[in-house]
Design an enzyme around this catalytic site. Structure first.
Site, PDB file in Angstrom:
ATOM      1  CB  SER A  98      -0.897  -0.004   1.242  1.00 20.39           C
ATOM      2  OG  SER A  98      -1.549   1.229   1.425  1.00 20.39           O
ATOM      3  CE  LYS A 122      -1.176  -4.701   3.287  1.00 18.99           C
ATOM      4  NZ  LYS A 122      -1.414  -6.008   2.634  1.00 18.99           N
ATOM      5  CE1 TYR A 149      -3.553  -2.404   5.291  1.00 25.52           C
ATOM      6  CE2 TYR A 149      -2.941  -0.297   4.323  1.00 25.52           C
ATOM      7  CZ  TYR A 149      -3.400  -1.595   4.178  1.00 25.52           C
ATOM      8  OH  TYR A 149      -3.686  -2.078   2.925  1.00 25.52           O
TER       9      TYR A 149
END
Length: 320
Positions: free
Chosen positions: A124, A152, A148
């Site tokens: 992402s 990742k 998040y």
């Protein structure tokens, strides 16, 4: 060819499955088997001539993927994830799904001798953050400003290392914010970017929680799915030693999104968007860079959308 997909019941997973079945081939080989994995059993799909196995399982549990990996899939798409705002709200959940599951998958690939298996992970734009140059590239240092993004980024490093060791043939695609997603808003911090277009186009009200001058790096679902397919078809030698790169999105501001909405659906649609600032959402999304040079992805043959109007028109065509 045997393809396994984690997160197969999700938004991207379902669209990837449909596109693979419509193509019938990947990397010049006929698709003979699909193994679809998620926390809930993936939907039934029509697949003439393709053996489809649908599995509901928690892939974070060591050993749960062993029966699948023992069949030695040729390609594994790793799409399973807890989205940004949810991962920020629940650190343990985000770590378990976004990071631990990746490590379990990689260890499983190692244990089952899947050195030649092409592993495609969806990362992402959230992996970036902090003090960034005006234009970001693939080699800009990752300084994620939310859990998040950190999860990742850690997964990216693991896939790079396992690929360096020859334990798997990994490739990591950093996805821009995907718009326009069909359906309803979800727990992703970027969910509003689809909602402020999708809902008014359907005659419904929407909330914009961020300033109009906020810019985002976006890509349509159709182009993301094509990128996932192209990513699996690339030879590992073409990727070099660094296996993570940003897909070619486009930069648009919230104001440009709303103006495009007005151009497509009129002032009545624009009036359905009300502005209600949400500092939590703004803090997450504003930390993501919005301007990239994606030379490496373009050189590898990935292609993005032409402009925002093209994305909106593609959504309307798909929903017609």
């Amino acid at each position: 060819m045997h393809i396994a997909i984690t997160g197969a019941a999700g938004f991207l997973g379902q669209r990837l499955v449909a596109r693979l079945l419509s193509r019938g081939t990947l990397a010049g080989q006929a698709i003979r088997r699909l193994t679809l994995i998620d926390m809930v059993e993936p939907p039934v799909v029509a697949a003439d001539g393709v053996e489809v196995t649908r599995l509901a399982m928690d892939i974070t549990e060591p050993g749960r993927l062993d029966p699948v990996l023992a069949t030695k899939p040729d390609v594994i798409y790793h799409l399973a994830a807890v989205v940004s705002a949810a991962a920020e709200a629940d650190l343990a959940l985000g770590m378990r799904v976004n990071f631990d599951a990746t490590r379990v998958l990689l260890e499983g690939c190692h244990a089952h001798g899947l050195a030649g298996t092409r592993l495609v992970m969806a990362s992402s734009v959230a992996a970036y953050g902090g003090e960034l140059p005006e234009v970001v590239d693939d080699m800009t240092a990752l300084q994620p400003q939310n859990s998040y993004g950190a999860q990742k980024a850690m997964s990216e490093l693991l896939i790079n290392d396992y690929s360096r060791r020859g334990l798997v043939d990994g490739r990591v695609l950093r996805l821009p914010t995907i718009i326009i997603r069909p359906g309803r808003p979800n727990a992703a911090a970027s969910s509003f970017a689809s909602s402020i277009l999708r809902e008014p186009l359907n005659g419904e009200a929407a909330v914009c929680p961020v300033p109009s001058d906020l810019s985002m790096f976006v890509m349509s679902p159709q182009k993301v799915v094509e990128a996932l397919i192209h990513g699996a078809e690339l030879a590992g030698d073409a990727l070099g030693s660094f296996r993570a790169f940003m897909l070619p999105g486009i930069t648009v501001s919230v104001a440009e999104m709303l103006e495009t909405l007005r151009q497509v659906a009129g002032d009545e649609a624009l009036a359905l968007v009300r502005h209600e600032p949400d500092p939590r959402i703004s803090a997450i999304v504003s930390a993501w860079p919005s301007r990239f040079t994606t030379r490496r992805a373009l050189e590898l043959g990935f292609r993005g959308d032409g402009d925002l109007r093209e994305i909106v028109d593609a959504y309307l065509k798909a929903e017609a």
